[in-house]
Write a protein that holds these residues in place. Structure first.
Motif, PDB file in Angstrom:
ATOM      1  N   THR A  96       1.032  -1.270   0.002  1.00 39.23           N
ATOM      2  CA  THR A  96      -0.083  -0.092   0.056  1.00 39.23           C
ATOM      3  C   THR A  96       0.721   1.396   0.125  1.00 39.23           C
ATOM      4  O   THR A  96       0.444   2.312  -0.186  1.00 39.23           O
ATOM      5  CB  THR A  96      -1.070   0.212   1.163  1.00 39.23           C
ATOM      6  N   GLY A  97       2.118   1.271   0.161  1.00 39.57           N
ATOM      7  CA  GLY A  97       3.107   2.155   0.368  1.00 39.57           C
ATOM      8  C   GLY A  97       3.274   3.017  -1.091  1.00 39.57           C
ATOM      9  O   GLY A  97       3.393   3.946  -1.144  1.00 39.57           O
ATOM     10  N   VAL A  98       3.037   1.978  -2.029  1.00 39.59           N
ATOM     11  CA  VAL A  98       2.902   2.391  -3.546  1.00 39.59           C
ATOM     12  C   VAL A  98       1.633   2.659  -4.108  1.00 39.59           C
ATOM     13  O   VAL A  98       1.535   2.569  -5.514  1.00 39.59           O
ATOM     14  CB  VAL A  98       4.032   1.661  -4.446  1.00 39.59           C
ATOM     15  N   MET A  99       0.850   2.672  -3.356  1.00 41.53           N
ATOM     16  CA  MET A  99      -0.689   2.866  -3.877  1.00 41.53           C
ATOM     17  C   MET A  99      -1.013   3.907  -4.846  1.00 41.53           C
ATOM     18  O   MET A  99      -0.315   5.226  -4.479  1.00 41.53           O
ATOM     19  CB  MET A  99      -1.833   3.085  -2.830  1.00 41.53           C
ATOM     20  N   ASP A 146     -11.648  10.470 -12.706  1.00 43.45           N
ATOM     21  CA  ASP A 146     -10.288  10.840 -12.202  1.00 43.45           C
ATOM     22  C   ASP A 146      -9.382   9.532 -12.334  1.00 43.45           C
ATOM     23  O   ASP A 146     -10.049   8.380 -11.536  1.00 43.45           O
ATOM     24  CB  ASP A 146     -10.123  11.449 -10.997  1.00 43.45           C
ATOM     25  N   GLU A 147      -8.453   9.439 -12.806  1.00 45.35           N
ATOM     26  CA  GLU A 147      -7.543   8.394 -12.735  1.00 45.35           C
ATOM     27  C   GLU A 147      -6.569   8.380 -11.464  1.00 45.35           C
ATOM     28  O   GLU A 147      -6.100   9.696 -11.092  1.00 45.35           O
ATOM     29  CB  GLU A 147      -6.668   8.282 -14.087  1.00 45.35           C
ATOM     30  N   PRO A 148      -6.432   7.311 -10.814  1.00 44.94           N
ATOM     31  CA  PRO A 148      -5.395   7.202  -9.662  1.00 44.94           C
ATOM     32  C   PRO A 148      -4.060   8.026  -9.887  1.00 44.94           C
ATOM     33  O   PRO A 148      -3.538   7.848 -11.111  1.00 44.94           O
ATOM     34  CB  PRO A 148      -5.137   5.922  -9.144  1.00 44.94           C
ATOM     35  N   GLY A 149      -3.510   8.698  -9.183  1.00 44.01           N
ATOM     36  CA  GLY A 149      -2.240   9.530  -9.145  1.00 44.01           C
ATOM     37  C   GLY A 149      -1.028   8.804  -8.980  1.00 44.01           C
ATOM     38  O   GLY A 149      -1.074   7.462  -9.103  1.00 44.01           O
ATOM     39  N   GLU A 150      -0.014   9.424  -8.738  1.00 41.35           N
ATOM     40  CA  GLU A 150       1.355   8.686  -8.607  1.00 41.35           C
ATOM     41  C   GLU A 150       1.372   8.413  -7.210  1.00 41.35           C
ATOM     42  O   GLU A 150       0.806   8.697  -6.283  1.00 41.35           O
ATOM     43  CB  GLU A 150       2.446   9.743  -8.691  1.00 41.35           C
ATOM     44  N   PRO A 151       2.294   7.199  -6.850  1.00 43.91           N
ATOM     45  CA  PRO A 151       2.199   6.698  -5.454  1.00 43.91           C
ATOM     46  C   PRO A 151       2.936   8.023  -4.597  1.00 43.91           C
ATOM     47  O   PRO A 151       3.821   8.723  -5.129  1.00 43.91           O
ATOM     48  CB  PRO A 151       3.489   5.831  -5.574  1.00 43.91           C
ATOM     49  N   VAL A 152       2.461   7.625  -3.350  1.00 45.98           N
ATOM     50  CA  VAL A 152       2.875   9.107  -2.315  1.00 45.98           C
ATOM     51  C   VAL A 152       3.299   8.231  -0.855  1.00 45.98           C
ATOM     52  O   VAL A 152       2.642   7.266  -0.664  1.00 45.98           O
ATOM     53  CB  VAL A 152       2.025  10.073  -2.073  1.00 45.98           C
ATOM     54  N   MET A 153       4.226   8.908  -0.288  1.00 44.22           N
ATOM     55  CA  MET A 153       4.621   8.333   0.996  1.00 44.22           C
ATOM     56  C   MET A 153       3.691   8.328   2.046  1.00 44.22           C
ATOM     57  O   MET A 153       2.499   9.359   1.862  1.00 44.22           O
ATOM     58  CB  MET A 153       6.019   9.063   1.555  1.00 44.22           C
ATOM     59  N   ARG A 154       3.697   7.513   3.102  1.00 46.67           N
ATOM     60  CA  ARG A 154       2.749   7.410   4.117  1.00 46.67           C
ATOM     61  C   ARG A 154       3.056   8.605   5.218  1.00 46.67           C
ATOM     62  O   ARG A 154       4.207   8.899   5.419  1.00 46.67           O
ATOM     63  CB  ARG A 154       2.578   5.785   4.789  1.00 46.67           C
ATOM     64  N   VAL A 155       2.053   9.068   5.803  1.00 44.22           N
ATOM     65  CA  VAL A 155       2.166   9.835   6.966  1.00 44.22           C
ATOM     66  C   VAL A 155       3.095   9.472   7.903  1.00 44.22           C
ATOM     67  O   VAL A 155       3.976  10.063   8.529  1.00 44.22           O
ATOM     68  CB  VAL A 155       0.781  10.518   7.461  1.00 44.22           C
ATOM     69  N   SER A 156       2.853   8.097   8.275  1.00 42.51           N
ATOM     70  CA  SER A 156       3.446   7.356   9.285  1.00 42.51           C
ATOM     71  C   SER A 156       4.934   7.497   9.174  1.00 42.51           C
ATOM     72  O   SER A 156       5.723   7.015  10.079  1.00 42.51           O
ATOM     73  CB  SER A 156       2.948   6.002   9.490  1.00 42.51           C
ATOM     74  N   ASP A 157       5.495   7.647   7.818  1.00 38.62           N
ATOM     75  CA  ASP A 157       6.954   7.723   7.605  1.00 38.62           C
ATOM     76  C   ASP A 157       7.610   8.881   7.941  1.00 38.62           C
ATOM     77  O   ASP A 157       8.720   8.763   8.408  1.00 38.62           O
ATOM     78  CB  ASP A 157       7.057   7.582   6.052  1.00 38.62           C
ATOM     79  N   ILE A 158       6.496   9.845   8.344  1.00 40.73           N
ATOM     80  CA  ILE A 158       7.143  11.248   8.951  1.00 40.73           C
ATOM     81  C   ILE A 158       7.434  10.904  10.337  1.00 40.73           C
ATOM     82  O   ILE A 158       8.644  11.276  10.872  1.00 40.73           O
ATOM     83  CB  ILE A 158       6.216  12.286   8.640  1.00 40.73           C
ATOM     84  N   LEU A 159       6.594  10.357  11.074  1.00 44.11           N
ATOM     85  CA  LEU A 159       6.884  10.091  12.379  1.00 44.11           C
ATOM     86  C   LEU A 159       7.974   9.092  12.716  1.00 44.11           C
ATOM     87  O   LEU A 159       8.759   9.223  13.604  1.00 44.11           O
ATOM     88  CB  LEU A 159       5.500   9.525  13.006  1.00 44.11           C
ATOM     89  N   ALA A 160       7.992   8.080  11.679  1.00 36.37           N
ATOM     90  CA  ALA A 160       9.087   6.963  11.763  1.00 36.37           C
ATOM     91  C   ALA A 160      10.409   7.618  11.713  1.00 36.37           C
ATOM     92  O   ALA A 160      11.401   7.202  11.878  1.00 36.37           O
ATOM     93  CB  ALA A 160       8.833   5.946  10.703  1.00 36.37           C
ATOM     94  N   GLY A 161      10.563   8.632  10.812  1.00 37.25           N
ATOM     95  CA  GLY A 161      11.738   9.089  10.647  1.00 37.25           C
ATOM     96  C   GLY A 161      12.417  10.044  11.919  1.00 37.25           C
ATOM     97  O   GLY A 161      13.636  10.139  11.954  1.00 37.25           O
TER      98      GLY A 161
END
Length: 366
Positions: A96-99, A146-161
């Motif tokens: 799902t990270g590359v959804m 609308d077609e699905p766009g590009e993959p986007v990072m998860r919000v949780s990745d910000i906290l994980a950083g």
């Protein structure tokens, strides 16, 4: 007894005919088609797919039509059909990270890498009946899909950083995911099995439990880290080929709740996660699922189990609407012998009660 059985068969046959007649409705109106249900009642179709554990919009729409719009009956029908299908293998875990995201909102960060995408949502609509929908919608309201766009990072990745959130659901080495569709429930459950049960659990039941955690019936203080709706690729390993092949894309809804955790002897203060992932556009279900998932992790974090949403056996055993329907609706079936036994018992107890009362009255008179 033979006459009763024969009479029952005729009554059941006539009931089926009457049901088919009611399903068709007014013959002066065109019959609703499967394509119409898929295209215009998509959220109902998505719920049926999610709780029946079968991703097929046409079959889910057929079940909705057959059930006359009764969601739980449609789920029951589609789940029963799923059990007849051959199983060729297990797909790889979806990433799902590359959804390819169609909708993505966060209540924790205003400015997100990749932006917030409102997408198709009721969040900002007025809950007022729209008389214009009594007829066909005006042509000029139609938009290009609308077609699905590009993959986007998860919000949780910000906290994980920053190291402020727990790891993202790591499993023990060699762990084999269970399969609730083929194995009976056993408690206590591993989290992967518990999430399977919640994913196909009744939306209304999980919503009520999730709401209860917000009213003080669990120790949680959640924030919607992110809700996203989009398409993910499903792949199947092919050992004879030496690589995996894509089976296509499916639409899913994912929710990650972040919850404050003050820490323990083993873990530092950090945010913990509640997780929800369901077929289709099922935002309310994914959010409720993530709330309940976090509540059910109480023992894992050394928290006291004091609320229904934290009781694994209670939640999982009562979340399946097909099983619940069977237990509740079987009460409509004949219980003549049982009731006669109960009736005789109550009559006997009533006579004994009246005899005791009469004896007390006589003693008082004397």
């Amino acid at each position: 007894m033979y006459v009763a059985v024969k009479g029952g068969e005729a009554a059941i046959s006539n009931a089926h005919r009457l049901l088919a007649d009611r399903r068709r409705g007014d013959r002066s109106l065109p019959a609703i088609g499967i394509e119409q249900i898929v295209a215009q009642l998509g959220l109902a179709v998505d719920r049926v797919m999610a709780e029946a554990s079968l991703y097929d919009r046409a079959l889910a729409a057929l079940a909705v039509r057959q059930a006359r719009g009764d969601m739980i009956e449609a789920i029951f029908i589609l789940r029963a059909y799923r059990t007849t299908l051959p199983r060729f293998g297990y797909s790889k875990p979806v990433e799902t990270g590359v959804m390819l995201v169609e909708r993505r909102v966060s209540a924790t960060y205003k400015d997100l890498p990749g932006g917030q995408l409102l997408g198709p949502t009721f969040d900002y609509t007025h809950r007022l009946l729209d008389p214009s929908l009594l007829g066909d919608e005006p042509v000029d309201t139609a938009l290009e899909r609308d077609e699905p766009g590009e993959p986007v990072m998860r919000v949780s990745d910000i906290l994980a950083g920053e190291g402020l959130v727990e790891d993202d659901g790591n499993l023990p080495e060699g762990h084999v995911a269970g399969d609730l569709t083929r194995e009976p429930l056993e408690f206590p459950m591993a989290r992967d099995l518990r999430l399977q049960a919640l994913a196909r659990g009744d939306e209304g039941f999980l919503l009520a439990l999730g709401y209860s955690t917000q009213r003080g019936y669990a120790r949680t203080h959640p924030f919607v880290g992110e809700v996203r709706i989009g398409e993910v690729e499903v792949e199947l390993d092919m050992p004879e080929l030496g690589f995996s092949v894509s089976l296509g894309r499916i639409q899913v809804t994912e929710c990650q709740m972040v919850n404050q955790f003050k820490g323990s002897a083993k873990n530092p203060p950090q945010f913990t996660r509640g997780y929800g992932l369901v077929f289709g556009q099922s935002e309310r279900k994914a959010m409720a699922m993530s709330l309940v998932d976090r509540a059910l992790r109480a023992e894992e974090f050394g928290e006291d189990i004091v609320a229904p949403a934290q009781d694994e056996e209670f939640v999982i055993s009562h979340s399946d609407n097909v099983q619940a329907t069977g237990f509740v609706e079987h009460l409509k079936l004949p219980h003549y012998v049982d009731f006669q036994a109960e009736l005789d018992l109550v009559r006997r107890m009533r006579r004994e009660y009246e005899e005791r009362a009469d004896a007390v009255m006589r003693d008082a008179a004397e």
